[in-house]
Design an enzyme around this catalytic site. Structure first.
Site, PDB file in Angstrom:
ATOM      1  N   PHE A 123       0.857  -1.185   0.000  1.00 61.17           N
ATOM      2  CA  PHE A 123       0.000   0.000   0.000  1.00 61.17           C
ATOM      3  C   PHE A 123       0.888   1.229   0.000  1.00 61.17           C
ATOM      4  O   PHE A 123       1.814   1.325   0.799  1.00 61.17           O
ATOM      5  CB  PHE A 123      -0.927   0.000   1.222  1.00 61.17           C
ATOM      6  CG  PHE A 123      -2.002  -1.031   1.120  1.00 61.17           C
ATOM      7  CD1 PHE A 123      -3.235  -0.720   0.576  1.00 61.17           C
ATOM      8  CD2 PHE A 123      -1.777  -2.334   1.544  1.00 61.17           C
ATOM      9  CE1 PHE A 123      -4.224  -1.675   0.459  1.00 61.17           C
ATOM     10  CE2 PHE A 123      -2.768  -3.295   1.433  1.00 61.17           C
ATOM     11  CZ  PHE A 123      -3.999  -2.969   0.883  1.00 61.17           C
ATOM     12  N   CYS A 124       0.608   2.183  -0.885  1.00 56.85           N
ATOM     13  CA  CYS A 124       1.514   3.318  -1.068  1.00 56.85           C
ATOM     14  C   CYS A 124       0.727   4.588  -1.361  1.00 56.85           C
ATOM     15  O   CYS A 124      -0.468   4.553  -1.620  1.00 56.85           O
ATOM     16  CB  CYS A 124       2.474   3.050  -2.222  1.00 56.85           C
ATOM     17  SG  CYS A 124       3.447   1.543  -2.024  1.00 56.85           S
ATOM     18  N   THR A 125       1.443   5.715  -1.313  1.00 56.85           N
ATOM     19  CA  THR A 125       0.881   7.003  -1.692  1.00 56.85           C
ATOM     20  C   THR A 125       1.839   7.676  -2.664  1.00 56.85           C
ATOM     21  O   THR A 125       3.052   7.679  -2.433  1.00 56.85           O
ATOM     22  CB  THR A 125       0.678   7.904  -0.467  1.00 56.85           C
ATOM     23  OG1 THR A 125      -0.221   7.275   0.453  1.00 56.85           O
ATOM     24  CG2 THR A 125       0.098   9.258  -0.884  1.00 56.85           C
ATOM     25  N   ARG A 302      -6.166   7.837   3.249  1.00 60.76           N
ATOM     26  CA  ARG A 302      -4.977   8.696   3.238  1.00 60.76           C
ATOM     27  C   ARG A 302      -5.132   9.823   2.230  1.00 60.76           C
ATOM     28  O   ARG A 302      -4.385  10.796   2.256  1.00 60.76           O
ATOM     29  CB  ARG A 302      -3.737   7.846   2.889  1.00 60.76           C
ATOM     30  CG  ARG A 302      -3.289   6.920   4.001  1.00 60.76           C
ATOM     31  CD  ARG A 302      -2.399   5.807   3.491  1.00 60.76           C
ATOM     32  NE  ARG A 302      -3.171   4.790   2.790  1.00 60.76           N
ATOM     33  CZ  ARG A 302      -2.823   4.232   1.633  1.00 60.76           C
ATOM     34  NH1 ARG A 302      -1.721   4.613   1.020  1.00 60.76           N
ATOM     35  NH2 ARG A 302      -3.575   3.307   1.085  1.00 60.76           N
TER      36      ARG A 302
END
Length: 359
Positions: A123-125, A302
């Site tokens: 999971f990333c941004t 997020r």
């Protein structure tokens, strides 16, 4: 190159206010940098990093097998993939994986599994933004189920060919693909998992679709071979993949920012910076792990705090330092964040264009 070490819970000052942060630029340290020579035989390119990080790679492999509770059927599938590595993985990846296995003493099947795991779960941004002067900057958080293990495996890789630097990456030892890359005067790149479907289907794609490639193998080819933002976007939009994902790409000219939403076979959506827009894409794009045209789940939002931080910072005040502030606020940065990056292809990596913070 400045690399920052972050401790647990502090308060950092953003451009126009206070935010609680879990990734603070508290103490600067030097990450170890390795030169990866693409002119070397493929099975020798990662020998030094494999030797230096052998214990940490073994610890990660053991943790993955234990904590992910991998079914016996999947282990059998991985062992089959390893036995057919020359048919399923093209050169140089097959030989590079063999070299890592030999240097560390880890079974080839376990090395293969470790290199496929990003296609299964992460999971990333990612944020790509335009400064008022037109320069493109790119923020990236790598979030993963095993952050404490990956922090111990992180190093800076400088890939060389014919004696010249081709690109720089924030690299994970034991891994041959690219998750975060900087190609000076060309483009920057990051990848986010797309939360779609069952993870084991991604593994089956590695066998069923001979044209499909692990995500990080495609991105490695892009970093090595693409010579422009447009070419990188085209390759990432059209290649067969073994898993859905989001590719985030930043260029060097105004408007050169894109989020590429992919399934295994085709482009789903191409979201680009657009100065004529009335939405956020007027000056920035922000992608987590959910399709940008849908609201994020309340359990993992997020996106909203990230957008609030970008809007509060404003285009007039966005730069690599303030973008890093955005990437390091809670919950954009969280307990699973391995590292944060602020980068710009317009600036050489060694001169501040590739800044990495480890939590």
């Amino acid at each position: 190159m400045k690399i920052y070490l972050a401790f647990n819970f502090f308060v950092c000052i953003c451009t126009l206010g206070l935010v609680t942060s879990k990734c603070v630029k508290q103490t600067s340290i030097d990450f170890k940098t390795y030169k990866i020579d693409l002119d070397q035989p493929a099975d020798q390119r990662f020998i030094q990093t494999s030797i230096d990080f052998a214990n940490e790679i073994k610890a990660l492999v053991d943790a993955q097998k234990k904590l992910l509770k991998i079914p016996d059927e999947v282990i059998t599938l991985i062992e089959f993939i390893a036995s057919q590595i020359d048919k399923l993985f093209p050169y140089p990846f097959n030989q590079e994986l063999r070299g890592i296995s030999k240097a560390t003493g880890i079974k080839l099947g376990d090395v293969v599994f470790a290199n496929l795991i990003y296609d299964i779960t992460a999971f990333c941004t990612g944020i790509v933004a335009t400064q008022e002067n037109g320069q493109i900057i790119h923020g990236r958080n790598l979030d993963y189920d095993f952050p404490n293990y990956l922090k111990n495996l992180t190093y800076i890789a400088e890939f060389y060919q014919n004696g010249s630097l081709v690109f720089t990456s924030a690299h994970i030892a034991g891994f041959v693909g690219i998750l975060t890359g900087h190609k000076y005067n060309k483009f920057t790149f990051s990848i986010n998992e797309r939360d779609q479907g069952q993870w084991w289907i991604n593994l089956l794609f590695a066998i069923i679709d001979k044209k499909a490639s692990p995500l990080s193998f495609i991105t490695r080819k892009v970093m090595e071979n693409a010579t422009s933002f447009e070419q990188a976007v085209d390759i990432l939009s059209t290649s067969d993949l073994i898993a859905p994902c989001y590719f985030i790409v930043g260029g060097v000219h105004p408007g050169q920012g894109a989020v590429i939403t992919r399934n295994q076979y085709k482009l789903v959506d191409l979201w680009k910076l657009n100065p004529e827009s009335t939405g956020i894409e007027k000056w920035y794009l922000l992608e987590t792990n959910y399709d940008h045209w849908l609201p994020p789940p309340a359990s993992d939002d997020r996106q909203t705090p990230g957008m609030m931080a970008m809007n509060t910072t404003t285009q007039a005040n966005i730069n690599l330092d303030t973008l890093m502030d955005v990437m390091t606020l809670d919950p954009v940065c969280n307990k699973e964040t391995v590292y944060s990056v602020a980068m710009s292809a317009a600036v050489e990596a060694s001169k501040g264009g590739f800044q990495v913070l480890i939590r």
